[in-house]
Design a protein around this motif. Structure first.
Motif, short mmCIF file in Angstrom:
data_model
loop_
_atom_site.label_atom_id
_atom_site.label_comp_id
_atom_site.label_asym_id
_atom_site.label_seq_id
_atom_site.Cartn_x
_atom_site.Cartn_y
_atom_site.Cartn_z
N ILE A 113 0.83 -1.20 0.00
CA ILE A 113 0.00 0.00 0.00
C ILE A 113 0.87 1.26 0.00
N ASN A 114 2.06 1.18 0.59
CA ASN A 114 2.98 2.31 0.54
C ASN A 114 3.40 2.59 -0.91
N LYS A 115 3.62 1.53 -1.65
CA LYS A 115 4.00 1.66 -3.06
C LYS A 115 2.85 2.27 -3.86
N MET A 116 1.63 1.80 -3.61
CA MET A 116 0.47 2.34 -4.32
C MET A 116 0.25 3.81 -3.97
N TYR A 117 0.49 4.18 -2.71
CA TYR A 117 0.34 5.57 -2.28
C TYR A 117 1.36 6.46 -2.99
N LYS A 118 2.61 6.02 -3.04
CA LYS A 118 3.66 6.81 -3.68
C LYS A 118 3.50 6.86 -5.20
N ASN A 119 2.80 5.87 -5.76
CA ASN A 119 2.54 5.86 -7.21
C ASN A 119 1.34 6.72 -7.60
N GLY A 120 0.58 7.17 -6.61
CA GLY A 120 -0.61 7.96 -6.91
C GLY A 120 -1.85 7.14 -7.16
N GLU A 121 -1.82 5.85 -6.78
CA GLU A 121 -2.97 4.98 -7.01
C GLU A 121 -4.00 5.08 -5.88
N VAL A 122 -3.59 5.51 -4.71
CA VAL A 122 -4.49 5.73 -3.58
C VAL A 122 -4.09 7.01 -2.87
N THR A 123 -5.02 7.60 -2.14
CA THR A 123 -4.72 8.78 -1.34
C THR A 123 -4.16 8.35 0.01
N ASP B 100 -5.62 13.23 0.56
CA ASP B 100 -4.74 13.82 -0.45
C ASP B 100 -3.81 12.76 -1.02
N TYR B 101 -3.39 12.98 -2.26
CA TYR B 101 -2.41 12.09 -2.88
C TYR B 101 -1.00 12.44 -2.42
N TYR B 102 -0.08 11.52 -2.64
CA TYR B 102 1.32 11.72 -2.27
C TYR B 102 1.84 13.00 -2.92
N PRO B 103 2.57 13.84 -2.18
CA PRO B 103 3.04 15.12 -2.72
C PRO B 103 3.83 14.97 -4.02
N GLY B 104 3.40 15.72 -5.02
CA GLY B 104 4.14 15.76 -6.29
C GLY B 104 3.81 14.65 -7.27
N VAL B 105 2.95 13.70 -6.86
CA VAL B 105 2.65 12.58 -7.75
C VAL B 105 1.42 12.90 -8.60
N THR B 106 1.35 12.31 -9.79
CA THR B 106 0.18 12.46 -10.65
C THR B 106 -0.81 11.35 -10.32
N PRO B 107 -2.01 11.70 -9.83
CA PRO B 107 -2.98 10.67 -9.44
C PRO B 107 -3.35 9.76 -10.61
N PRO C 195 0.35 8.47 5.80
CA PRO C 195 0.21 9.59 6.74
C PRO C 195 -0.67 9.28 7.95
N ILE C 196 -0.15 8.45 8.86
CA ILE C 196 -0.86 8.16 10.10
C ILE C 196 0.12 8.29 11.25
N LYS C 197 -0.35 8.81 12.36
CA LYS C 197 0.52 9.12 13.51
C LYS C 197 0.48 8.00 14.55
N PHE C 198 1.49 8.03 15.40
CA PHE C 198 1.60 7.03 16.47
C PHE C 198 0.38 7.06 17.38
#
Length: 438
Positions: free
Chosen positions: A186-196, A258-265, A409-412
């Motif tokens: 899911i981290n990969k999908m987030y950084k690819n712009g596939e999920v917010t 929001d989508y990963y900063p700078g990525v194209t959704p 983007p989730i906090k402790f």
């Protein structure tokens, strides 16, 4: 024209071949010794045996990279309060690893079932699972299977769980496989712009159980394997209901969508007709445009190293620290009293043991069950205790450091809140079931 036909045929071959291999590796049980298991579990088991003498040094090496990533490469210690706190935890965890590996630590850390045991678990059950799983994970994600399955899952995943259909394969992978595999995916999908970021947090916390294998371990330890089919179905239903509820309340509800900063959704297409035709078309298209497997694996290696570094260092801090608290203080017992009102409400038998299990659950999923092993307690209580670890999802020794090592983007503090909410909901849901049927 011929070139397009050739590319399309290549896409079809890649889609079918890599997807089948991925499905077999992660989901098809094969004979192994005196039992049967999925191939990835076989590979991990073989690697554990072969690397057993050097696992502590593997943990140390990954921890060194983790320190390099935090203090030199990423310099994450310069971020907000949460980043500073997590950087301190990582540094302390790395120090604990060094002390244990070189056998120079204080007695409370060097006790066999605290420091050395933690390093062994981190090396064999965390590092190897995450690394080997990350190597095979692209077979499920990069060659069209996730996109193809998304065609069918979107009508279910979007309205019920507010996530794209393609993330459904990640949910299944982490539910049956292991939370670390789901977090990597899911981290990969987030950084690819596939999920917010919100969608990534929902998937990363909704179905990310320790693994299907550990379900059997929990059931066996609580001596309810004769109820295995019922146990698995009830737990699966409970996890689904709990996730349905938690995504609609704080804290998940308030995470920015929001989508990963700078990525194209990358928007997911919605199909209402010709589902099988579009299933095939989406899979082939993705496979046809995918880079070579070698390039994908190099990228995967770059992504997994920082995560492993965080998992080793923070995992050491939280798990060993939790064991120290459990052994030398009454804090964990006190935490159990938070759940007394809910356990009383469902009139669970042997409530003292159930409270201890709930209090221990924050440290590690296995601790939840260990506390009740060998005690003469009611079947209803044993069923509930066996159900808590897979349903609660969140725990400090593995899940939390693994997820916080990603860029989801989730906090402790949000994860701690989720742990409490999910344990309470588990008590109410599973407790109602055992109250009715046992």
């Amino acid at each position: 024209m011929n070139e397009n036909i050739e590319r399309n045929n290549t896409g079809k071959i890649k889609f079918v071949l890599f997807s089948l291999i991925g499905l077999v590796v992660f989901f098809v049980k094969l004979p192994f010794g005196e039992t049967s298991t999925v191939p990835i579990d076989m590979i991990v088991g073989i690697a554990k045996t072969a690397l057993a003498p050097v696992l502590p040094y593997l943990v140390l090496a990954i921890g060194i990279y983790g320190m390099y990533d935090v203090f030199i490469k990423q310099k994450s210690y310069k971020g907000g309060v949460s980043n500073i706190i997590m950087s301190i935890c990582k540094a302390l965890g790395f120090l604990m690893i060094v002390l244990v590996v070189f056998n120079i630590g204080p007695s409370f850390l060097m006790a066999p079932d605290i420091g050395p045991s933690t390093v062994k678990i981190l090396g064999g059950s965390v590092a190897l699972v995450a690394a080997i799983g990350a190597f095979f994970l692209p077979l499920l994600l990069e060659f069209g299977l996730a996109d193809a399955i998304g065609v069918f899952l979107r009508p279910l995943m979007r309205p019920l769980f507010k996530v794209p259909g393609k993330s459904g394969v990640v949910a299944v992978t982490e539910y049956i496989g292991n939370f670390s595999l789901g977090h990597i995916a899911i981290n990969k999908m987030y950084k690819n712009g596939e999920v917010t970021g919100k969608e990534a947090a929902i998937i990363a916390t909704g179905w990310a159980t320790p693994s299907l294998v550990t379900f059997m371990v929990f059931a066996n330890m609580m001596e309810i394997m004769n109820y295995w089919n019922i146990y698995f179905l009830v737990v699966t239903l409970a996890v689904t209901i709990i996730t349905f509820i938690t995504i609609r309340i704080y804290p998940l509800r308030n995470i920015k969508n929001d989508y990963y900063p700078g990525v194209t959704p990358i928007e997911e297409k919605v199909y209402k007709t010709n589902l099988f035709k579009n299933f095939w078309a989406e899979g082939v298209k993705k496979a046809d445009n995918a880079p070579s497997l070698g390039k994908i694996e190099l990228t995967q290696l770059k992504n997994i190293l920082p995560m492993l570094g965080g998992m080793m260092t923070t995992g050491m801090f939280f798990m060993a620290g939790g064991l120290i608290l459990k052994t030398y203080t009454p804090i964990v017992t006190w935490i159990g009293y938070l759940f007394w009102p809910f356990l009383s409400l469902i009139q669970i038998p042997d409530i003292t043991v159930a409270m201890q299990s709930c209090g221990m659950s924050i440290l590690d999923s296995m601790f939840t069950v260990v506390v009740a092993v060998g005690q003469n307690i009611d079947i209803a209580t044993r069923f509930l205790i066996a159900a808590i670890p897979p349903c609660m999802i969140v725990f400090l020794s593995g899940f939390v450091p693994c997820l916080l090592s990603t860029e989801v983007p989730i906090k402790f503090y949000q994860l701690i809140m989720l742990w409490f909410i999910r344990v309470v909901l588990t008590i109410l849901l599973i407790g109602s079931f055992v109250w009715l049927f046992f």
